[in-house]
Design an enzyme around this catalytic site. Structure first.
Site, PDB file in Angstrom:
ATOM      1  CG  ASP A   1      10.078  27.937 -39.199  1.00 63.99           C
ATOM      2  OD1 ASP A   1       9.748  28.907 -39.923  1.00 63.99           O
ATOM      3  OD2 ASP A   1      10.080  26.770 -39.608  1.00 63.99           O
TER       4      ASP A   1
ATOM      5  CD  GLU B   1       8.140  30.405 -51.751  1.00 66.88           C
ATOM      6  OE1 GLU B   1       7.583  29.619 -52.564  1.00 66.88           O
ATOM      7  OE2 GLU B   1       8.605  30.042 -50.667  1.00 66.88           O
TER       8      GLU B   1
HETATM    9  N1  UDP Z   1       2.080  27.523 -41.033  1.00 64.55           N
HETATM   10  C1  UDP Z   1       0.728  27.823 -40.951  1.00 64.55           C
HETATM   11  N2  UDP Z   1      -0.166  26.775 -40.927  1.00 64.55           N
HETATM   12  C2  UDP Z   1       0.209  25.472 -40.982  1.00 64.55           C
HETATM   13  C3  UDP Z   1       1.579  25.177 -41.085  1.00 64.55           C
HETATM   14  C4  UDP Z   1       2.480  26.235 -41.129  1.00 64.55           C
HETATM   15  O1  UDP Z   1       0.363  28.979 -40.867  1.00 64.55           O
HETATM   16  O2  UDP Z   1      -0.649  24.586 -40.945  1.00 64.55           O
HETATM   17  C5  UDP Z   1       3.054  28.632 -41.055  1.00 64.55           C
HETATM   18  C6  UDP Z   1       4.254  28.397 -40.137  1.00 64.55           C
HETATM   19  O3  UDP Z   1       4.006  28.914 -38.850  1.00 64.55           O
HETATM   20  C7  UDP Z   1       5.375  29.103 -40.871  1.00 64.55           C
HETATM   21  C8  UDP Z   1       4.964  28.991 -42.341  1.00 64.55           C
HETATM   22  O4  UDP Z   1       3.570  28.735 -42.361  1.00 64.55           O
HETATM   23  O5  UDP Z   1       5.455  30.468 -40.506  1.00 64.55           O
HETATM   24  C9  UDP Z   1       5.702  27.868 -43.071  1.00 64.55           C
HETATM   25  O6  UDP Z   1       5.453  26.657 -42.404  1.00 64.55           O
HETATM   26  P1  UDP Z   1       6.612  25.634 -42.008  1.00 64.55           P
HETATM   27  O7  UDP Z   1       7.668  26.377 -41.273  1.00 64.55           O
HETATM   28  O8  UDP Z   1       5.986  24.472 -41.359  1.00 64.55           O
HETATM   29  O9  UDP Z   1       7.085  25.203 -43.456  1.00 64.55           O
HETATM   30  P2  UDP Z   1       8.520  25.031 -44.129  1.00 64.55           P
HETATM   31  O10 UDP Z   1       9.556  25.654 -43.251  1.00 64.55           O
HETATM   32  O11 UDP Z   1       8.689  23.589 -44.250  1.00 64.55           O
HETATM   33  O12 UDP Z   1       8.378  25.734 -45.428  1.00 64.55           O
HETATM   34 MN    MN Z   2       9.643  26.861 -41.692  1.00 62.96          MN
END
Ligand code: UDP
Ligand code: MN
Length: 397
Positions: free
Chosen positions: A167, A250
């Site tokens: 995203d 990270e």
């Molecule tokens: N993601 C995943 N499994 C999950 C939730 C998220 O693989 O159950 C992936 C998601 O597609 C993204 C990354 O992990 O590429 C981070 O997730 P998210 O964007 O929801 O988290 P944030 O932006 O809040 O760190």
């Molecule tokens: Mn995200």
């Protein structure tokens, strides 16, 4: 009970007891925090190593950038990966590793990867259930770890590893910045946290600290999109890992690389430019489909395609029918099978389990829905759902 049966029972009970004691002991005594106790499931689906067909001239001496994108099934997945993948088609010498948080690889993603004309690897690795139940879920860790293993085994030493969530938004100039990374390079990430930016603090072209709204005791206060690692350097490290600890992925990863602040290479004009953003996509609520009058129109194949790409909800009509079938004494799978037949939900891999809710005054009326074996990564996430309220079925292609 015969003596033989008693002995078998005793062996099973004793064996289970020993297994529980041992796994708990490993959990408590062994392993660093965030290290998995149970084996992780990893599935390699497909890979292509080719020239980027979208670019006229690709200098094969340029180091390859291995972009790792974790993703998971939801209605937005195909849209996110289409947008990101098309950005990557503009970049030379990219190998895109799409790692799904799932037991299986999604067919729409396989065909997207095939179409884009990039080098790619498609993997799947579901988050272990034990982490799914945690208060703060370590999202995208199992799949990133699987991709990491692939890079350690297959990546070219001159290449560079970069984690880029599905995203996020990226300026392709960032790839030029990171391509010649010798150890670990860093830059600011926009639209994140308390300060709306997260960045290394730089003095005299050296990283001396971090400007980040969530220090949380981290040595490396950076976002996943804020650094890249040289693969030769990565391979030299003894125990590279990414912990299953939400918010510390990270930091845990960079600590496992034995990295010192003074070794960090400063990019993006001394960390003054933003070339990547931690954008987030709004979740689309589930909507109800009404297909009764569209069995012979384009709406039928259209919604079939939507099902292949994500999630759809049952209509009120289907809910009523399901309830009716169960009251007739059909088993959940029989009932769901009949609905699939009538409504043409051929792609439906979800299984609906209906059972009287334990402890509920309206036991028998409240139905519990758990996802089917094809989509176990959602398991444990859904609360009890009452038939009369919102009810959705995860349908994956
Ligand atoms: N993601 C995943 N499994 C999950 C939730 C998220 O693989 O159950 C992936 C998601 O597609 C993204 C990354 O992990 O590429 C981070 O997730 P998210 O964007 O929801 O988290 P944030 O932006 O809040 O760190
Ligand atoms: Mn995200």
């Amino acid at each position: 009970m015969s003596r033989q049966k008693r002995v078998i029972m005793a062996v099973i009970i004793f064996g289970s007891f020993i297994y529980i004691v041992l796994t708990q002991a490993v959990h408590i005594l062994g392993g660093a925090p965030g290290e998995p106790v149970h084996p992780e499931i990893r599935k390699f689906c497909s890979s292509a190593s080719r020239k980027n067909v979208n670019i006229e001239y690709e200098d094969s001496n340029l180091p390859v950038i291995y972009v790792v994108t974790p993703t998971y099934r939801r209605p937005e997945m195909v849209a996110e990966l289409t947008r990101l993948g098309q950005t990557l088609t503009m970049v030379k010498r990219i190998h895109w590793i799409v790692a799904e948080d799932s037991h299986t690889c999604s067919p729409p993603i396989t065909s997207l990867l095939d179409r884009l004309g990039l080098s790619y690897t498609h993997l799947a690795s579901p988050m272990p259930e034990v982490y799914r139940r945690e208060k703060y879920v370590p999202r995208g860790v199992s799949n990133r770890r699987a991709a990491l293993q692939w890079v350690q085994e297959n990546g070219e030493d001159t290449g560079v590893l970069y984690f880029l969530d599905d995203d996020n938004a990226i300026d392709i100039r960032l790839f030029n910045e990171m391509r010649l990374t010798q150890t670990v390079s860093m830059w600011p990430v926009g639209l994140i946290g308390e300060y709306t930016v997260s960045s290394p603090v730089v003095k005299g072209n050296q990283v001396v600290g971090f400007y980040d709204g969530w220090p949380a005791g981290r040595k490396f206060q950076v976002d996943m999109a804020g650094f890249a690692v040289n693969i030769g350097y990565l391979k030299k490290q003894k125990k590279v890992t990414m912990p299953y600890i939400a918010g510390h992925e990270e930091d845990g990863f960079l600590k496992s690389l034995n990295l010192n602040l003074k070794d960090i290479e400063v990019k993006a004009d001394g960390c003054t430019n933003i070339l990547v953003w931690h954008t987030r996509t709004a979740k689309n609520p589930s909507r109800t489909l009404r297909l009764a009058h569209h069995q012979a129109t384009n709406i039928k194949p259209l919604t079939d395609n939507m099902r292949k790409m994500g999630r759809l909800t049952m209509s009120a009509e289907q809910r009523t029918n399901l309830k009716f079938l169960v009251q007739l004494g059909k088993t959940p799978s029989e009932a769901l099978g009949m609905l699939q037949k009538v409504y043409g939900m051929r792609q439906c891999h979800a299984h609906v389990f209906l059972s009287g809710a334990r402890g509920s005054k309206r036991a028998g009326r409240t139905w519990k829905m758990t996802p089917g074996v094809e989509d176990p990564q959602r398991a444990g996430m859904r609360p009890m759902l009452s038939v009369s309220s919102r009810w959705c079925v995860t349908i994956v292609g």
